[in-house]
Design a protein around this motif. Structure first.
Motif, PDB file in Angstrom:
ATOM      1  N   GLY A  12      -8.364   1.838 -35.603  1.00 17.68           N
ATOM      2  CA  GLY A  12      -7.840   3.210 -35.677  1.00 17.68           C
ATOM      3  C   GLY A  12      -6.678   3.341 -36.834  1.00 17.68           C
ATOM      4  N   SER A  13      -5.632   4.091 -36.388  1.00 13.24           N
ATOM      5  CA  SER A  13      -4.565   4.219 -37.199  1.00 13.24           C
ATOM      6  C   SER A  13      -3.177   4.023 -36.989  1.00 13.24           C
ATOM      7  CB  SER A  13      -4.579   5.840 -37.683  1.00 13.24           C
ATOM      8  OG  SER A  13      -5.976   6.245 -38.283  1.00 13.24           O
ATOM      9  N   LYS A  14      -2.364   3.769 -37.698  1.00 17.61           N
ATOM     10  CA  LYS A  14      -0.981   3.847 -37.434  1.00 17.61           C
ATOM     11  C   LYS A  14       0.073   5.141 -37.807  1.00 17.61           C
ATOM     12  CE  LYS A  14      -1.068  -1.494 -37.540  1.00 17.61           C
ATOM     13  NZ  LYS A  14      -1.470  -2.074 -38.629  1.00 17.61           N
ATOM     14  N   LEU A  15       0.648   5.739 -36.887  1.00  9.80           N
ATOM     15  CA  LEU A  15       1.375   6.739 -37.365  1.00  9.80           C
ATOM     16  C   LEU A  15       3.135   6.254 -37.313  1.00  9.80           C
ATOM     17  CD1 LEU A  15       2.072   9.810 -37.826  1.00  9.80           C
ATOM     18  CD2 LEU A  15       1.595  10.191 -35.356  1.00  9.80           C
ATOM     19  N   VAL A  16       4.028   6.624 -38.342  1.00  7.14           N
ATOM     20  CA  VAL A  16       5.239   6.371 -38.107  1.00  7.14           C
ATOM     21  C   VAL A  16       5.874   7.530 -38.486  1.00  7.14           C
ATOM     22  CG1 VAL A  16       7.115   5.123 -39.313  1.00  7.14           C
ATOM     23  CG2 VAL A  16       5.118   4.001 -39.169  1.00  7.14           C
ATOM     24  N   VAL A  17       6.946   8.188 -37.364  1.00  7.09           N
ATOM     25  CA  VAL A  17       7.621   9.340 -37.674  1.00  7.09           C
ATOM     26  C   VAL A  17       8.990   8.997 -37.643  1.00  7.09           C
ATOM     27  CG1 VAL A  17       8.133  11.584 -36.496  1.00  7.09           C
ATOM     28  CG2 VAL A  17       5.807  10.504 -36.206  1.00  7.09           C
ATOM     29  N   GLY A  18       9.765   9.587 -38.773  1.00  5.00           N
ATOM     30  CA  GLY A  18      11.304   9.261 -38.725  1.00  5.00           C
ATOM     31  C   GLY A  18      11.314   8.769 -40.313  1.00  5.00           C
ATOM     32  N   ASP A  19      12.758   8.787 -40.249  1.00  8.73           N
ATOM     33  CA  ASP A  19      13.120   8.335 -41.803  1.00  8.73           C
ATOM     34  C   ASP A  19      14.435   7.111 -41.493  1.00  8.73           C
ATOM     35  OD1 ASP A  19      13.722   8.465 -44.504  1.00  8.73           O
ATOM     36  OD2 ASP A  19      14.186  10.422 -44.566  1.00  8.73           O
ATOM     37  N   GLY A  20      14.866   6.697 -42.678  1.00 12.47           N
ATOM     38  CA  GLY A  20      15.801   5.731 -42.766  1.00 12.47           C
ATOM     39  C   GLY A  20      15.714   4.827 -44.173  1.00 12.47           C
ATOM     40  N   GLY A  44       7.446  11.122 -42.004  1.00 12.13           N
ATOM     41  CA  GLY A  44       8.664  11.782 -42.169  1.00 12.13           C
ATOM     42  C   GLY A  44       9.436  12.070 -40.876  1.00 12.13           C
ATOM     43  N   ALA A  45      10.565  12.664 -41.065  1.00 16.28           N
ATOM     44  CA  ALA A  45      11.616  12.913 -39.925  1.00 16.28           C
ATOM     45  C   ALA A  45      10.742  14.333 -39.473  1.00 16.28           C
ATOM     46  CB  ALA A  45      12.922  13.070 -40.303  1.00 16.28           C
ATOM     47  N   ARG A  46      10.934  14.367 -38.131  1.00 18.58           N
ATOM     48  CA  ARG A  46      10.294  15.622 -37.565  1.00 18.58           C
ATOM     49  C   ARG A  46      11.245  15.854 -36.373  1.00 18.58           C
ATOM     50  NH1 ARG A  46       5.766  17.759 -40.328  1.00 18.58           N
ATOM     51  NH2 ARG A  46       5.196  15.680 -41.660  1.00 18.58           N
ATOM     52  N   HIS A  47      11.435  17.308 -36.203  1.00 18.86           N
ATOM     53  CA  HIS A  47      12.235  17.807 -35.058  1.00 18.86           C
ATOM     54  C   HIS A  47      11.523  19.005 -34.321  1.00 18.86           C
ATOM     55  CE1 HIS A  47      15.465  15.822 -37.410  1.00 18.86           C
ATOM     56  NE2 HIS A  47      14.823  16.465 -38.839  1.00 18.86           N
ATOM     57  N   GLY A  48      12.257  19.193 -33.218  1.00 19.02           N
ATOM     58  CA  GLY A  48      11.912  20.438 -32.252  1.00 19.02           C
ATOM     59  C   GLY A  48      10.308  20.096 -31.871  1.00 19.02           C
ATOM     60  N   ASP A  49       9.673  21.223 -31.754  1.00 20.58           N
ATOM     61  CA  ASP A  49       8.155  21.188 -31.467  1.00 20.58           C
ATOM     62  C   ASP A  49       7.224  20.545 -32.387  1.00 20.58           C
ATOM     63  OD1 ASP A  49       8.921  22.985 -29.483  1.00 20.58           O
ATOM     64  OD2 ASP A  49       8.281  24.850 -30.350  1.00 20.58           O
TER      65      ASP A  49
END
Length: 366
Positions: free
Chosen positions: A205-213, A230-235
Protein backbone atom coordinates in the motif's frame (compact mmCIF):
# COMPACT_ATOMS: atom_id res chain seq x y z
CA UNK A 1 -6.63 28.12 43.60
CA UNK A 2 -4.26 30.25 41.52
CA UNK A 3 -1.84 28.06 39.57
CA UNK A 4 1.14 29.51 37.72
CA UNK A 5 2.86 27.42 35.04
CA UNK A 6 6.35 28.41 33.89
CA UNK A 7 7.24 26.87 30.52
CA UNK A 8 9.89 27.30 27.84
CA UNK A 9 7.63 25.44 25.40
CA UNK A 10 4.75 27.53 24.08
CA UNK A 11 3.04 28.75 20.95
CA UNK A 12 3.76 29.00 18.06
CA UNK A 13 5.44 25.65 18.79
CA UNK A 14 3.19 22.72 17.96
CA UNK A 15 4.08 19.73 20.11
CA UNK A 16 2.78 17.50 22.86
CA UNK A 17 4.13 19.66 25.67
CA UNK A 18 2.33 22.79 24.47
CA UNK A 19 -0.91 20.95 23.77
CA UNK A 20 -0.83 19.25 27.17
CA UNK A 21 -0.22 22.44 29.13
CA UNK A 22 -2.79 24.46 27.19
CA UNK A 23 -5.49 21.81 27.44
CA UNK A 24 -4.85 21.05 31.11
CA UNK A 25 -5.02 24.80 31.90
CA UNK A 26 -8.41 25.08 30.19
CA UNK A 27 -9.73 21.99 31.97
CA UNK A 28 -8.42 23.20 35.35
CA UNK A 29 -10.17 26.53 34.75
CA UNK A 30 -13.42 24.67 34.16
CA UNK A 31 -12.84 22.94 37.50
CA UNK A 32 -12.70 26.31 39.28
CA UNK A 33 -9.00 27.20 39.27
CA UNK A 34 -7.27 30.26 37.83
CA UNK A 35 -4.29 29.33 35.66
CA UNK A 36 -1.59 31.72 34.48
CA UNK A 37 1.46 31.18 32.32
CA UNK A 38 4.98 32.55 32.07
CA UNK A 39 6.17 31.84 28.53
CA UNK A 40 9.02 32.88 26.20
CA UNK A 41 6.89 35.44 24.33
CA UNK A 42 6.99 37.63 27.46
CA UNK A 43 10.79 38.02 27.15
CA UNK A 44 13.54 38.82 24.70
CA UNK A 45 14.49 35.55 23.02
CA UNK A 46 16.92 33.89 20.67
CA UNK A 47 16.36 30.82 18.48
CA UNK A 48 17.43 27.45 19.83
CA UNK A 49 20.37 25.94 17.91
CA UNK A 50 19.16 23.27 15.41
CA UNK A 51 15.54 24.15 16.32
CA UNK A 52 15.05 27.82 15.31
CA UNK A 53 11.27 27.72 15.81
CA UNK A 54 11.90 27.22 19.52
CA UNK A 55 12.69 30.54 21.20
CA UNK A 56 14.80 30.69 24.38
CA UNK A 57 14.30 33.50 26.89
CA UNK A 58 17.32 35.75 27.50
CA UNK A 59 18.19 36.68 31.11
CA UNK A 60 14.62 36.22 32.37
CA UNK A 61 15.29 36.50 36.12
CA UNK A 62 14.07 40.02 37.01
CA UNK A 63 11.03 40.07 34.74
CA UNK A 64 10.13 36.56 35.82
CA UNK A 65 10.13 37.69 39.46
CA UNK A 66 7.81 40.59 38.62
CA UNK A 67 5.43 38.35 36.68
CA UNK A 68 5.22 35.88 39.53
CA UNK A 69 4.65 38.64 42.07
CA UNK A 70 1.90 40.24 39.99
CA UNK A 71 0.05 36.95 39.56
CA UNK A 72 0.13 36.09 43.30
CA UNK A 73 0.02 32.32 42.80
CA UNK A 74 -0.98 29.65 45.27
CA UNK A 75 1.31 27.17 43.53
CA UNK A 76 4.07 27.21 40.93
CA UNK A 77 4.64 24.45 38.39
CA UNK A 78 7.88 24.49 36.37
CA UNK A 79 7.11 22.55 33.21
CA UNK A 80 10.43 22.58 31.35
CA UNK A 81 14.17 22.53 31.96
CA UNK A 82 15.00 25.52 29.73
CA UNK A 83 16.11 29.07 30.65
CA UNK A 84 12.72 29.98 32.15
CA UNK A 85 12.61 26.72 34.07
CA UNK A 86 16.05 27.20 35.58
CA UNK A 87 15.29 30.84 36.45
CA UNK A 88 12.01 29.89 38.15
CA UNK A 89 13.74 27.07 40.04
CA UNK A 90 16.43 29.46 41.26
CA UNK A 91 13.86 32.05 42.38
CA UNK A 92 11.74 29.49 44.23
CA UNK A 93 14.75 28.07 46.05
CA UNK A 94 15.96 31.55 47.00
CA UNK A 95 12.56 32.50 48.44
CA UNK A 96 11.76 29.17 50.06
CA UNK A 97 8.77 28.46 47.80
CA UNK A 98 7.85 24.85 47.03
CA UNK A 99 7.25 23.94 43.39
CA UNK A 100 6.52 20.97 41.17
CA UNK A 101 8.13 19.95 37.89
CA UNK A 102 7.43 17.56 35.01
CA UNK A 103 9.50 15.26 32.81
CA UNK A 104 7.92 16.00 29.45
CA UNK A 105 10.93 15.44 27.22
CA UNK A 106 13.75 12.90 27.12
CA UNK A 107 16.46 15.53 26.86
CA UNK A 108 19.33 13.08 27.53
CA UNK A 109 18.38 10.96 24.52
CA UNK A 110 17.61 14.02 22.36
CA UNK A 111 20.92 15.71 23.17
CA UNK A 112 22.77 12.48 22.46
CA UNK A 113 21.00 12.09 19.10
CA UNK A 114 21.66 15.68 18.04
CA UNK A 115 25.03 16.52 19.58
CA UNK A 116 26.52 13.12 20.57
CA UNK A 117 26.74 14.15 24.22
CA UNK A 118 26.63 11.02 26.44
CA UNK A 119 23.17 10.60 27.94
CA UNK A 120 24.66 9.94 31.39
CA UNK A 121 25.94 13.53 31.57
CA UNK A 122 22.55 15.03 30.73
CA UNK A 123 20.78 12.70 33.16
CA UNK A 124 23.03 14.07 35.89
CA UNK A 125 21.94 17.61 35.01
CA UNK A 126 18.28 16.56 34.91
CA UNK A 127 18.53 14.96 38.35
CA UNK A 128 19.99 18.20 39.70
CA UNK A 129 17.19 20.25 38.14
CA UNK A 130 14.38 18.11 39.53
CA UNK A 131 15.88 17.21 42.92
CA UNK A 132 14.21 20.10 44.88
CA UNK A 133 10.81 19.49 43.26
CA UNK A 134 7.99 18.54 45.64
CA UNK A 135 6.56 16.40 42.86
CA UNK A 136 8.18 15.34 39.58
CA UNK A 137 5.28 14.46 37.29
CA UNK A 138 5.74 11.72 34.69
CA UNK A 139 3.28 10.51 32.09
CA UNK A 140 3.55 6.72 32.37
CA UNK A 141 4.27 3.99 34.87
CA UNK A 142 7.20 2.76 32.75
CA UNK A 143 8.85 6.18 32.84
CA UNK A 144 8.14 6.40 36.59
CA UNK A 145 10.04 3.15 37.15
CA UNK A 146 12.86 4.11 34.80
CA UNK A 147 13.48 7.48 36.44
CA UNK A 148 13.24 5.96 39.92
CA UNK A 149 15.96 3.53 38.90
CA UNK A 150 18.10 6.46 37.74
CA UNK A 151 17.88 8.19 41.12
CA UNK A 152 15.02 10.67 40.53
CA UNK A 153 12.86 11.27 43.61
CA UNK A 154 9.38 12.58 44.53
CA UNK A 155 7.85 11.04 41.41
CA UNK A 156 4.14 11.53 40.70
CA UNK A 157 2.15 9.99 37.87
CA UNK A 158 0.33 12.40 35.54
CA UNK A 159 -1.41 10.79 32.58
CA UNK A 160 -2.68 12.38 29.37
CA UNK A 161 -5.97 12.73 27.55
CA UNK A 162 -7.47 13.13 24.10
CA UNK A 163 -10.16 15.40 22.67
CA UNK A 164 -12.83 12.78 22.04
CA UNK A 165 -15.11 15.25 20.25
CA UNK A 166 -12.49 16.34 17.72
CA UNK A 167 -10.80 12.99 17.10
CA UNK A 168 -13.51 10.58 16.02
CA UNK A 169 -13.91 7.78 13.46
CA UNK A 170 -15.30 8.86 10.11
CA UNK A 171 -14.91 8.75 6.33
CA UNK A 172 -11.56 7.64 4.88
CA UNK A 173 -12.04 9.28 1.48
CA UNK A 174 -9.73 12.33 1.81
CA UNK A 175 -6.88 10.69 -0.17
CA UNK A 176 -8.65 8.47 -2.73
CA UNK A 177 -5.61 8.04 -4.99
CA UNK A 178 -3.38 6.45 -2.34
CA UNK A 179 -3.31 2.64 -2.61
CA UNK A 180 -4.42 0.81 0.52
CA UNK A 181 -3.54 -0.11 3.15
CA UNK A 182 -2.34 3.33 4.26
CA UNK A 183 0.26 3.41 7.04
CA UNK A 184 0.24 6.84 8.69
CA UNK A 185 2.68 8.86 10.75
CA UNK A 186 1.59 12.16 12.38
CA UNK A 187 4.05 14.34 14.25
CA UNK A 188 7.13 16.49 14.05
CA UNK A 189 9.71 15.60 11.44
CA UNK A 190 12.79 15.60 13.65
CA UNK A 191 15.73 13.27 14.10
CA UNK A 192 14.65 12.08 17.55
CA UNK A 193 11.34 10.80 16.15
CA UNK A 194 13.16 7.94 14.34
CA UNK A 195 10.96 8.34 11.25
CA UNK A 196 13.43 6.57 8.95
CA UNK A 197 12.71 3.34 10.81
CA UNK A 198 9.15 3.57 9.45
CA UNK A 199 9.76 5.02 6.00
CA UNK A 200 12.44 2.45 5.12
CA UNK A 201 10.08 -0.49 5.74
CA UNK A 202 8.89 -2.70 2.90
CA UNK A 203 5.12 -2.45 3.35
CA UNK A 204 2.14 -2.95 1.04
CA UNK A 205 0.00 0.00 0.00
CA UNK A 206 1.10 3.55 0.89
CA UNK A 207 2.88 5.56 3.55
CA UNK A 208 1.39 8.89 4.66
CA UNK A 209 3.39 11.45 6.69
CA UNK A 210 1.55 14.37 8.29
CA UNK A 211 3.62 17.10 9.93
CA UNK A 212 6.55 19.43 9.44
CA UNK A 213 9.96 19.99 10.95
CA UNK A 214 13.69 20.26 10.33
CA UNK A 215 13.90 16.80 8.71
CA UNK A 216 11.25 17.49 6.06
CA UNK A 217 13.57 18.25 3.12
CA UNK A 218 15.87 15.31 3.82
CA UNK A 219 13.03 12.84 4.25
CA UNK A 220 11.25 13.96 1.07
CA UNK A 221 14.47 13.53 -0.91
CA UNK A 222 15.23 10.14 0.63
CA UNK A 223 11.72 8.68 0.25
CA UNK A 224 10.11 10.07 -2.92
CA UNK A 225 7.44 7.34 -2.90
CA UNK A 226 6.02 8.57 0.44
CA UNK A 227 3.08 10.99 0.49
CA UNK A 228 4.05 14.02 2.60
CA UNK A 229 0.95 16.02 3.52
CA UNK A 230 2.70 18.72 5.56
CA UNK A 231 1.30 20.21 8.76
CA UNK A 232 -2.46 19.88 9.22
CA UNK A 233 -4.73 21.37 11.86
CA UNK A 234 -8.28 21.12 13.18
CA UNK A 235 -10.76 19.08 11.15
CA UNK A 236 -8.18 18.68 8.38
CA UNK A 237 -5.84 16.93 10.81
CA UNK A 238 -8.64 14.63 11.96
CA UNK A 239 -9.46 13.78 8.36
CA UNK A 240 -5.84 12.78 7.73
CA UNK A 241 -5.83 10.56 10.82
CA UNK A 242 -9.00 8.86 9.60
CA UNK A 243 -7.56 8.32 6.13
CA UNK A 244 -5.11 5.75 7.43
CA UNK A 245 -5.53 2.06 8.19
CA UNK A 246 -2.67 1.76 10.70
CA UNK A 247 -0.93 4.45 12.72
CA UNK A 248 2.83 3.93 12.96
CA UNK A 249 4.70 5.39 15.93
CA UNK A 250 8.44 4.77 15.39
CA UNK A 251 9.76 6.96 18.21
CA UNK A 252 11.77 5.32 20.97
CA UNK A 253 12.19 8.50 23.02
CA UNK A 254 8.75 10.09 23.56
CA UNK A 255 7.59 10.16 27.16
CA UNK A 256 3.98 9.43 26.14
CA UNK A 257 2.85 10.11 22.58
CA UNK A 258 -0.38 12.14 22.41
CA UNK A 259 -0.74 11.23 18.74
CA UNK A 260 -1.15 7.59 19.75
CA UNK A 261 -4.31 8.51 21.69
CA UNK A 262 -5.53 10.70 18.82
CA UNK A 263 -5.07 7.84 16.37
CA UNK A 264 -6.92 5.41 18.66
CA UNK A 265 -9.76 7.91 19.07
CA UNK A 266 -10.09 7.99 15.27
CA UNK A 267 -10.26 4.19 15.18
CA UNK A 268 -6.70 3.49 14.00
CA UNK A 269 -4.77 0.53 15.41
CA UNK A 270 -1.18 1.42 16.30
CA UNK A 271 2.15 -0.20 15.44
CA UNK A 272 5.11 0.76 17.62
CA UNK A 273 8.21 -0.44 19.37
CA UNK A 274 7.73 -1.94 22.86
CA UNK A 275 9.01 1.16 24.65
CA UNK A 276 7.61 3.45 27.39
CA UNK A 277 4.67 5.38 26.05
CA UNK A 278 3.14 2.95 23.55
CA UNK A 279 3.72 0.02 25.92
CA UNK A 280 1.78 1.89 28.63
CA UNK A 281 -1.08 3.03 26.40
CA UNK A 282 -1.78 0.11 24.09
CA UNK A 283 -3.49 -3.22 24.67
CA UNK A 284 -3.22 -6.35 22.49
CA UNK A 285 -6.61 -5.37 21.01
CA UNK A 286 -5.54 -1.83 20.04
CA UNK A 287 -1.89 -2.04 19.04
CA UNK A 288 0.98 -4.25 17.96
CA UNK A 289 4.32 -3.83 19.72
CA UNK A 290 7.42 -5.42 18.26
CA UNK A 291 11.13 -4.74 17.83
CA UNK A 292 10.43 -5.74 14.23
CA UNK A 293 8.38 -2.68 13.28
CA UNK A 294 7.33 -4.18 9.94
CA UNK A 295 5.83 -7.16 11.73
CA UNK A 296 4.01 -4.80 14.10
CA UNK A 297 2.57 -2.85 11.14
CA UNK A 298 1.25 -5.97 9.44
CA UNK A 299 -0.25 -7.38 12.64
CA UNK A 300 -1.96 -4.07 13.41
CA UNK A 301 -3.87 -4.34 10.12
CA UNK A 302 -5.97 -7.11 11.65
CA UNK A 303 -7.07 -5.18 14.76
CA UNK A 304 -10.60 -3.88 15.31
CA UNK A 305 -11.06 -0.08 14.87
CA UNK A 306 -14.03 -0.15 17.25
CA UNK A 307 -11.82 -1.54 20.02
CA UNK A 308 -9.34 1.28 19.42
CA UNK A 309 -12.03 3.94 19.82
CA UNK A 310 -13.42 2.25 22.93
CA UNK A 311 -9.98 2.19 24.55
CA UNK A 312 -9.43 5.90 23.81
CA UNK A 313 -12.61 6.76 25.72
CA UNK A 314 -10.82 6.03 29.01
CA UNK A 315 -8.35 8.91 28.47
CA UNK A 316 -10.03 12.24 29.26
CA UNK A 317 -8.44 15.65 29.69
CA UNK A 318 -10.70 16.37 32.65
CA UNK A 319 -9.16 13.48 34.59
CA UNK A 320 -5.69 14.60 33.48
CA UNK A 321 -6.27 18.12 34.83
CA UNK A 322 -7.63 16.80 38.13
CA UNK A 323 -4.55 14.60 38.52
CA UNK A 324 -2.29 17.57 37.79
CA UNK A 325 -3.98 19.74 40.42
CA UNK A 326 -3.76 16.92 42.95
CA UNK A 327 0.01 16.66 42.34
CA UNK A 328 0.90 20.35 42.77
CA UNK A 329 2.40 21.83 45.93
CA UNK A 330 0.35 24.83 47.15
CA UNK A 331 2.26 27.24 49.36
CA UNK A 332 0.21 30.30 50.29
CA UNK A 333 -1.24 28.62 53.37
CA UNK A 334 2.31 28.13 54.69
CA UNK A 335 4.30 30.76 52.80
CA UNK A 336 2.81 34.27 53.12
CA UNK A 337 2.33 36.38 50.01
CA UNK A 338 5.32 38.59 50.80
CA UNK A 339 7.59 35.60 50.18
CA UNK A 340 6.39 35.64 46.58
CA UNK A 341 6.57 39.40 46.16
CA UNK A 342 10.00 40.01 47.69
CA UNK A 343 13.43 38.51 47.51
CA UNK A 344 13.52 37.74 51.22
CA UNK A 345 12.48 34.39 52.70
CA UNK A 346 9.61 34.61 55.18
CA UNK A 347 9.15 32.48 58.28
CA UNK A 348 6.49 29.76 58.05
CA UNK A 349 3.52 30.33 60.37
CA UNK A 350 3.17 27.65 63.02
CA UNK A 351 -0.56 27.14 62.50
CA UNK A 352 -1.65 28.26 59.05
CA UNK A 353 -5.28 29.08 58.51
CA UNK A 354 -7.47 27.43 55.88
CA UNK A 355 -6.78 28.36 52.28
CA UNK A 356 -9.74 29.56 50.22
CA UNK A 357 -9.80 28.86 46.47
CA UNK A 358 -9.39 31.89 44.24
CA UNK A 359 -12.21 32.99 41.99
CA UNK A 360 -12.04 31.80 38.39
CA UNK A 361 -10.97 34.48 35.94
CA UNK A 362 -11.19 33.06 32.41
CA UNK A 363 -8.30 33.80 30.11
CA UNK A 364 -6.03 35.29 32.77
CA UNK A 365 -2.31 35.04 32.18
CA UNK A 366 0.70 36.22 34.11
Amino acid sequence: MRLLIVTDAWYPQVNGVVRTLDTVAREASLQGHTVGFVTPDQFRTLPMPTYPEIRLALFPGRRLARLIASFKPDAIHIATEGPLGWAARRLCLKRGLPFTTAYHTRFPEYVQARFRVPAALTFRLMRRFHAPSRGLMVATRSLFQELAGRGFANLRQWSRGVDLERFTPGPKDILPDLPRPIFTYVGRLAVEKNIDAFLALDLPGSKLVVGDGPEMARLKAAYPQVHFAGARHGDDLTAHFRAGDVFVFPSRTDTFGLVVLEALACGLPVAAYPVPGPADILTPETGALDEDLRSACLRALGLDPAACRAHALSFTWGATAAQFVENIAPFRQDWPAQAVATGRPVAIPHQPGPRQPAAHQPGETA
